[in-house]
Design an enzyme around this catalytic site. Sequence first.
Site, PDB file in Angstrom:
ATOM      1  N   HIS A  48      -2.317   7.921   6.737  1.00 55.08           N
ATOM      2  CA  HIS A  48      -1.284   8.747   6.090  1.00 55.08           C
ATOM      3  C   HIS A  48      -1.881  10.072   5.599  1.00 55.08           C
ATOM      4  CE1 HIS A  48       2.358   6.358   6.036  1.00 55.08           C
ATOM      5  NE2 HIS A  48       1.717   5.299   5.577  1.00 55.08           N
ATOM      6  N   GLY A 108       0.833  -1.199   0.000  1.00 57.87           N
ATOM      7  CA  GLY A 108       0.000   0.000   0.000  1.00 57.87           C
ATOM      8  C   GLY A 108       0.867   1.247   0.000  1.00 57.87           C
ATOM      9  N   HIS A 154      -4.678   1.967   7.441  1.00 56.15           N
ATOM     10  CA  HIS A 154      -3.282   2.411   7.573  1.00 56.15           C
ATOM     11  C   HIS A 154      -2.994   3.519   6.556  1.00 56.15           C
ATOM     12  CE1 HIS A 154       1.235   1.514   7.922  1.00 56.15           C
ATOM     13  NE2 HIS A 154       1.152   2.289   6.847  1.00 56.15           N
ATOM     14  N   GLU A 155      -3.425   3.295   5.306  1.00 62.73           N
ATOM     15  CA  GLU A 155      -3.171   4.291   4.252  1.00 62.73           C
ATOM     16  C   GLU A 155      -3.986   5.561   4.494  1.00 62.73           C
ATOM     17  OE1 GLU A 155      -0.651   3.750   2.569  1.00 62.73           O
ATOM     18  OE2 GLU A 155      -0.551   1.615   2.978  1.00 62.73           O
ATOM     19  N   GLN A 215       3.376   9.976   0.776  1.00 64.46           N
ATOM     20  CA  GLN A 215       4.655   9.274   0.972  1.00 64.46           C
ATOM     21  C   GLN A 215       5.649   9.544  -0.161  1.00 64.46           C
ATOM     22  OE1 GLN A 215       2.478   5.393   1.985  1.00 64.46           O
ATOM     23  NE2 GLN A 215       4.394   5.177   3.086  1.00 64.46           N
ATOM     24  N   CYS A 220       5.702  -0.116   7.367  1.00 68.62           N
ATOM     25  CA  CYS A 220       5.338   1.015   6.508  1.00 68.62           C
ATOM     26  C   CYS A 220       6.572   1.396   5.697  1.00 68.62           C
ATOM     27  CB  CYS A 220       4.918   2.195   7.384  1.00 68.62           C
ATOM     28  SG  CYS A 220       4.535   3.683   6.462  1.00 68.62           S
ATOM     29  N   LEU A 221       6.370   1.691   4.417  1.00 64.54           N
ATOM     30  CA  LEU A 221       7.511   2.059   3.570  1.00 64.54           C
ATOM     31  C   LEU A 221       8.174   3.345   4.059  1.00 64.54           C
ATOM     32  CD1 LEU A 221       6.049   1.146   0.064  1.00 64.54           C
ATOM     33  CD2 LEU A 221       7.762  -0.114   1.375  1.00 64.54           C
TER      34      LEU A 221
HETATM   35 NI    NI Z   1       2.496   3.318   5.550  1.00 64.71          NI
END
Ligand code: NI
Length: 173
Positions: free
Chosen positions: A139, A46, A135-136, A51, A93-94
């Site tokens: 962000h 995701g 989660h997304e 991000q 998370c990235l």
């Molecule tokens: Ni994330």
Amino acid sequence: MAIRKILTEPDPFLRQKSTDVEKVDNNIRKLMDDMLETMYDAPGIGLAAIQIGVPKRVIVIDLSRDEKKTPMYFVNPKIIVKSEINSTYEEGCLSVPGQFAEVDRPDKCHISYLDYNGQKQELKAEGLLATCIQHEMDHLEGILFIDYLSKLKKNFIVKKLSKQKKALERIIV
Ligand code: NI
């Protein structure tokens, strides 16, 4: 399509609140294409636009993890209803590289959003997909999963990432 740089914690930009997309046009589709390519390359399941430094309410998700890709695109997602029962997943998370922690979130969520073509859609998600969407969506509010951890744990992770970042910025000539 292009692979874009993923911002990592601690980066104040990640804390910014994203704004609604007014129209799903070719620029937004290009953004979604880039996000997808960046996410596959990372690899992750995701990614939110913030991000890669774009504060717009756009998310891409692909849970397939195999050859046959099944990308999902969410523009201006809104939660209509969430379940009262929680489920727990170990999240990463990235933007928080190499760090994982268990997070409780509602097990099901019903959302509305615009798809890749700007059409209004609704989706009832559960399990991993529900967790991933939430989660997304966090962000988009400038929230990271580490915000749900104890202060001690969160500070430990942020310190570690700050040190890693400094080491990366170091050059030897
Ligand atoms: Ni994330």
